[in-house]
Design a protein around this motif. Structure first.
Motif, PDB file in Angstrom:
ATOM      1  N   VAL A   1      -3.545  25.582 -29.934  1.00 29.94           N
ATOM      2  CA  VAL A   1      -3.695  24.970 -31.255  1.00 29.94           C
ATOM      3  C   VAL A   1      -2.980  23.625 -31.315  1.00 29.94           C
ATOM      4  CG1 VAL A   1      -3.053  25.203 -33.692  1.00 29.94           C
ATOM      5  CG2 VAL A   1      -4.066  27.140 -32.485  1.00 29.94           C
ATOM      6  N   ASP A   2      -1.791  23.537 -30.699  1.00 28.98           N
ATOM      7  CA  ASP A   2      -1.003  22.304 -30.729  1.00 28.98           C
ATOM      8  C   ASP A   2      -1.492  21.255 -29.736  1.00 28.98           C
ATOM      9  OD1 ASP A   2       0.544  23.444 -32.659  1.00 28.98           O
ATOM     10  OD2 ASP A   2       2.247  23.893 -31.356  1.00 28.98           O
ATOM     11  N   GLY A   3      -2.465  21.610 -28.901  1.00 29.43           N
ATOM     12  CA  GLY A   3      -2.993  20.648 -27.948  1.00 29.43           C
ATOM     13  C   GLY A   3      -2.214  20.547 -26.653  1.00 29.43           C
ATOM     14  N   LYS A   4      -1.230  21.423 -26.459  1.00 29.12           N
ATOM     15  CA  LYS A   4      -0.483  21.406 -25.202  1.00 29.12           C
ATOM     16  C   LYS A   4      -1.321  21.977 -24.063  1.00 29.12           C
ATOM     17  CE  LYS A   4       3.987  21.760 -27.541  1.00 29.12           C
ATOM     18  NZ  LYS A   4       5.192  22.600 -27.764  1.00 29.12           N
ATOM     19  N   LEU A   5      -2.270  22.830 -24.411  1.00 28.27           N
ATOM     20  CA  LEU A   5      -3.265  23.317 -23.461  1.00 28.27           C
ATOM     21  C   LEU A   5      -4.631  22.880 -23.972  1.00 28.27           C
ATOM     22  CD1 LEU A   5      -1.991  26.948 -22.702  1.00 28.27           C
ATOM     23  CD2 LEU A   5      -2.042  25.020 -21.112  1.00 28.27           C
ATOM     24  N   SER A   6      -5.392  22.209 -23.132  1.00 27.94           N
ATOM     25  CA  SER A   6      -6.690  21.662 -23.528  1.00 27.94           C
ATOM     26  C   SER A   6      -7.824  22.469 -22.915  1.00 27.94           C
ATOM     27  CB  SER A   6      -6.796  20.201 -23.072  1.00 27.94           C
ATOM     28  OG  SER A   6      -5.754  19.427 -23.630  1.00 27.94           O
ATOM     29  N   PRO A   7      -9.044  22.348 -23.462  1.00 29.48           N
ATOM     30  CA  PRO A   7     -10.191  23.032 -22.866  1.00 29.48           C
ATOM     31  C   PRO A   7     -10.311  22.725 -21.376  1.00 29.48           C
ATOM     32  CG  PRO A   7     -10.802  22.145 -24.996  1.00 29.48           C
ATOM     33  CD  PRO A   7      -9.415  21.639 -24.710  1.00 29.48           C
ATOM     34  N   GLY A   8     -10.458  23.786 -20.578  1.00 29.07           N
ATOM     35  CA  GLY A   8     -10.563  23.634 -19.135  1.00 29.07           C
ATOM     36  C   GLY A   8      -9.259  23.817 -18.398  1.00 29.07           C
ATOM     37  N   ASP A   9      -8.121  23.749 -19.107  1.00 27.82           N
ATOM     38  CA  ASP A   9      -6.830  23.965 -18.453  1.00 27.82           C
ATOM     39  C   ASP A   9      -6.702  25.419 -18.005  1.00 27.82           C
ATOM     40  OD1 ASP A   9      -6.149  21.366 -18.887  1.00 27.82           O
ATOM     41  OD2 ASP A   9      -4.666  21.768 -20.461  1.00 27.82           O
ATOM     42  N   SER A  10      -6.045  25.616 -16.871  1.00 28.15           N
ATOM     43  CA  SER A  10      -5.847  26.966 -16.344  1.00 28.15           C
ATOM     44  C   SER A  10      -4.645  27.635 -16.990  1.00 28.15           C
ATOM     45  CB  SER A  10      -5.632  26.918 -14.830  1.00 28.15           C
ATOM     46  OG  SER A  10      -6.795  26.454 -14.174  1.00 28.15           O
ATOM     47  N   LEU A  11      -4.758  28.937 -17.199  1.00 29.05           N
ATOM     48  CA  LEU A  11      -3.642  29.738 -17.682  1.00 29.05           C
ATOM     49  C   LEU A  11      -2.994  30.467 -16.510  1.00 29.05           C
ATOM     50  CD1 LEU A  11      -4.536  29.233 -20.629  1.00 29.05           C
ATOM     51  CD2 LEU A  11      -4.107  31.655 -21.055  1.00 29.05           C
ATOM     52  N   MET A  12      -1.794  30.965 -16.756  1.00 27.45           N
ATOM     53  CA  MET A  12      -1.136  31.794 -15.757  1.00 27.45           C
ATOM     54  C   MET A  12      -1.990  33.025 -15.448  1.00 27.45           C
ATOM     55  SD  MET A  12       2.778  32.009 -17.135  1.00 27.45           S
ATOM     56  CE  MET A  12       3.887  30.613 -17.166  1.00 27.45           C
ATOM     57  N   SER A  13      -1.824  33.549 -14.267  1.00 26.54           N
ATOM     58  CA  SER A  13      -2.474  34.808 -13.923  1.00 26.54           C
ATOM     59  C   SER A  13      -1.704  35.961 -14.558  1.00 26.54           C
ATOM     60  CB  SER A  13      -2.494  34.989 -12.406  1.00 26.54           C
ATOM     61  OG  SER A  13      -1.158  35.156 -11.923  1.00 26.54           O
ATOM     62  N   GLU A  14      -2.306  37.142 -14.536  1.00 22.34           N
ATOM     63  CA  GLU A  14      -1.615  38.318 -15.070  1.00 22.34           C
ATOM     64  C   GLU A  14      -0.288  38.533 -14.348  1.00 22.34           C
ATOM     65  OE1 GLU A  14      -4.313  41.514 -14.602  1.00 22.34           O
ATOM     66  OE2 GLU A  14      -5.755  40.755 -16.080  1.00 22.34           O
ATOM     67  N   ARG A  15      -0.297  38.367 -13.033  1.00 23.81           N
ATOM     68  CA  ARG A  15       0.927  38.563 -12.258  1.00 23.81           C
ATOM     69  C   ARG A  15       2.001  37.549 -12.669  1.00 23.81           C
ATOM     70  NH1 ARG A  15       1.782  41.155  -7.574  1.00 23.81           N
ATOM     71  NH2 ARG A  15      -0.462  41.320  -7.174  1.00 23.81           N
ATOM     72  N   GLN A  16       1.595  36.285 -12.851  1.00 20.86           N
ATOM     73  CA  GLN A  16       2.553  35.257 -13.244  1.00 20.86           C
ATOM     74  C   GLN A  16       3.126  35.520 -14.636  1.00 20.86           C
ATOM     75  OE1 GLN A  16      -0.178  31.973 -12.651  1.00 20.86           O
ATOM     76  NE2 GLN A  16       1.021  31.216 -10.904  1.00 20.86           N
ATOM     77  N   ILE A  17       2.263  35.940 -15.562  1.00 15.28           N
ATOM     78  CA  ILE A  17       2.737  36.248 -16.917  1.00 15.28           C
ATOM     79  C   ILE A  17       3.725  37.409 -16.879  1.00 15.28           C
ATOM     80  CG2 ILE A  17       2.039  37.165 -19.166  1.00 15.28           C
ATOM     81  CD1 ILE A  17      -0.553  35.567 -18.876  1.00 15.28           C
ATOM     82  N   ALA A  18       3.397  38.442 -16.123  1.00 15.59           N
ATOM     83  CA  ALA A  18       4.280  39.606 -16.037  1.00 15.59           C
ATOM     84  C   ALA A  18       5.651  39.210 -15.503  1.00 15.59           C
ATOM     85  CB  ALA A  18       3.645  40.672 -15.150  1.00 15.59           C
ATOM     86  N   THR A  19       5.670  38.345 -14.494  1.00 14.34           N
ATOM     87  CA  THR A  19       6.939  37.898 -13.913  1.00 14.34           C
ATOM     88  C   THR A  19       7.699  36.996 -14.875  1.00 14.34           C
ATOM     89  OG1 THR A  19       6.012  38.021 -11.678  1.00 14.34           O
ATOM     90  CG2 THR A  19       7.986  36.663 -11.986  1.00 14.34           C
ATOM     91  N   GLU A  20       6.995  36.037 -15.480  1.00 20.44           N
ATOM     92  CA  GLU A  20       7.635  35.059 -16.363  1.00 20.44           C
ATOM     93  C   GLU A  20       8.236  35.712 -17.602  1.00 20.44           C
ATOM     94  OE1 GLU A  20       8.544  30.997 -17.579  1.00 20.44           O
ATOM     95  OE2 GLU A  20       7.940  31.895 -15.667  1.00 20.44           O
ATOM     96  N   TRP A  21       7.514  36.670 -18.167  1.00 19.69           N
ATOM     97  CA  TRP A  21       7.948  37.292 -19.418  1.00 19.69           C
ATOM     98  C   TRP A  21       8.731  38.593 -19.198  1.00 19.69           C
ATOM     99  CZ3 TRP A  21       7.065  35.730 -24.567  1.00 19.69           C
ATOM    100  CH2 TRP A  21       6.341  34.540 -24.709  1.00 19.69           C
ATOM    101  N   GLY A  22       8.754  39.086 -17.971  1.00 20.79           N
ATOM    102  CA  GLY A  22       9.474  40.326 -17.702  1.00 20.79           C
ATOM    103  C   GLY A  22       8.799  41.540 -18.306  1.00 20.79           C
ATOM    104  N   VAL A  23       7.449  41.570 -18.236  1.00 19.38           N
ATOM    105  CA  VAL A  23       6.691  42.692 -18.791  1.00 19.38           C
ATOM    106  C   VAL A  23       5.820  43.291 -17.694  1.00 19.38           C
ATOM    107  CG1 VAL A  23       6.674  41.738 -21.125  1.00 19.38           C
ATOM    108  CG2 VAL A  23       4.808  41.161 -19.546  1.00 19.38           C
ATOM    109  N   SER A  24       5.163  44.385 -18.010  1.00 22.12           N
ATOM    110  CA  SER A  24       4.297  45.033 -17.040  1.00 22.12           C
ATOM    111  C   SER A  24       2.978  44.277 -16.903  1.00 22.12           C
ATOM    112  CB  SER A  24       4.013  46.476 -17.472  1.00 22.12           C
ATOM    113  OG  SER A  24       3.245  46.486 -18.664  1.00 22.12           O
TER     114      SER A  24
END
Length: 250
Positions: A24-47
């Protein structure tokens, strides 16, 4: 510093909201890649299952999509309708009113007799005047995204003269009014319904006739429960907004 999961919302929703806000704030634009599930789990400390659920929530809202060879990317956000609540949040966090690439044209700014519904919302006398500001919001391709009309008590014309100028107020109308009159926004209410577009709305939003539109009537009160502003926002069909809220037992 890595982001931390709080306890007031489910962890997957906090993660989804984090990425939604970046979009919404424009820090991520259309076409930008998001973290993978594995990266999110590691970054946030979740399963991994929590990370999967967060991405699924964003996918359901139409904010991300899978792209072959690129993983998960941000979708075309032109179908995302930004609520008034979203706009307030963006201004507070970034100082910008609109997402990058979006802009507004003020098509009317005038002191007029207050319509009955406006007088009631702003608690004005039946013969009072009100300031009317009408705008149309566009994306980077000059396609209309929404239109809205903001109303203020007529006696603000002297202390907040920019409200009568057909120019965009840099810090945003709400922040400008707060600054000029010394009253702070404390509470907002949205009433939402669908109806057929008027002839003016069909033209402004480049819609076929007939078309349905989503109408949001937004009222803001100050710390003393006095109404500050009243707005009618019009969004075209097939634009989505999402509201998240806790559900308590009992």
């Amino acid at each position: 510093m890595s982001p931390q999961v709080q306890r007031e919302k489910p962890p997957y929703r906090q993660i989804a909201d984090h990425f939604k806000q970046q979009i919404v704030d424009g820090k991520l634009s259309p076409g930008d890649s998001l973290m993978s599930e594995r990266q999110i789990a590691t970054e946030w400390g979740v399963s991994r299952s929590t990370a999967t659920k967060a991405l699924a929530a964003l996918r359901t809202e139409g904010l991300i999509a899978a792209r072959q060879g690129a993983g998960t990317v941000v979708s075309d956000t032109r179908s995302l309708h930004r609520s008034v609540h979203d706009r307030y949040g963006t201004v507070r966090r970034t100082g910008r009113i609109y997402s990058p690439g979006q802009y507004a044209r003020i098509t009317d700014a005038a002191l007029v007799p207050a319509p009955e519904d406006v007088a009631a919302a702003l608690e004005l006398a039946s013969d009072a005047t009100a300031i009317r500001r009408h705008r149309v919001t566009y994306n980077a391709e000059d396609q209309p995204l929404a239109c809205s009309t903001s109303w203020f008590a007529g006696d603000l014309a002297e202390v907040a003269p920019l409200l009568l100028e057909s120019e965009r107020i840099r810090q945003g109308t709400a922040a400008y009014v707060e600054e000029m009159i010394g009253r702070q926004m404390r509470q907002g209410q949205d009433r939402i319904a669908a109806r057929l577009a008027t002839a003016e709305e069909l033209q402004e939003l480049a819609l076929p006739d007939p078309s349905a539109v989503l109408v949001t009537l937004h009222t803001v009160w100050d710390e003393d429960d006095r109404p500050l502003s009243y707005e009618e926002g019009i969004a075209p069909p097939e634009r989505w907004t999402t509201y998240d809220y806790p559900i308590s037992a009992g």
